[in-house]
Design a protein around this motif. Structure first.
Motif: not given
Lengths: 112, 117
Positions: A33, A35, A37-38, A42-43, A45, A48, A89, A91, A101, A103, A105
């Motif tokens: 996956y 993901y 994150q601005i 929030k993180v 999706f 997948s 960011m 992930f 799942q 993750f 770093d």
């Protein structure tokens, strides 16, 4: 304990350039996956990937994005022509399926 | 569509005290998983605890425990004996199943927890 590893940890790119984010999932995992994150949000999706194809993608994952598993270990996210709003960011995560799942770093992508 | 709501943007607690972070979710699924992830300033995503919806017993991991109320679609996290290292962003997440057996996580907006000495 096995880990998901992501490289680079920080990537700075000029707007309009292509960028490839790399991930090495845990070796016996089957599902992969990405993901995003601005900063301060929030993180979310993105996509997948299973059995060498995309299982599902979000509306964020438009034609500028692609994923690939070029060999038995790496899992990459490519952004073809980066925009300022791609700064975030990113992930990578992996799982055997029906398990939490794991993750990496993260890679902090900064678009100038 | 599944949604996850964390109504507390920020919370603070004194070291050694107990704090509870709230989370509610919305789904029409019957079998699913719920998670709490911790994100310290380094921005890693660290799994804190998970709960299977079919299990009535609340999950516990050392100082971390959950209060899972399936009918109310509530999944709160209790941190006992808070430590300075617990200072982080905490995300509640719902795992939904996709085609082909994979899943995706739907995250709440997070609660920023500060543990004060």
């Amino acid at each position: 304990e096995p880990e998901v590893t992501q490289t680079p940890s920080h990537q700075v790119t000029q707007m309009g350039q292509e960028v490839i984010l790399r991930c090495v999932p845990i070796s016996n995992h089957l599902y992969f996956y990405w993901y995003r994150q601005i900063l301060g949000q929030k993180v979310e999706f993105l996509v997948s990937f299973y059995n060498n194809e995309i299982s599902e993608k979000s509306e964020i994952f438009d034609d500028q994005f692609s994923v690939e598993r070029p060999d038995g270990s790496n899992f990459t996210l490519k952004i073809r022509s980066t925009k300022l709003e791609d700064s975030a960011m990113y992930f990578c995560a992996s799982t055997q399926g029906y398990q939490p799942q794991h993750f990496g770093d993260g890679t902090r992508l900064s678009i100038l | 569509a599944q949604t996850v709501t964390q109504s507390q943007p920020e919370m603070s607690v004194q070291e050694a005290e107990t704090v509870t972070l709230s989370c509610t979710y919305d789904t029409s699924e019957n079998n699913y998983y719920l998670f709490w992830y911790k994100q310290p300033p380094s921005r890693q995503m660290i799994l804190v605890i998970r709960q299977e919806a079919y299990k009535q017993q609340n999950a516990t991991e050392n100082r971390f425990s959950v209060n899972f109320q399936k009918a109310a679609k509530s999944f709160s996290l209790k941190i006992s004996d808070s430590q300075l290292g617990d200072t982080a962003m905490y995300f509640c997440a719902f795992m939904t199943h996709l085609q082909g057996g994979s899943e995706k996580l739907v995250f709440g907006k997070g609660t920023k927890l500060t543990v004060n000495p």
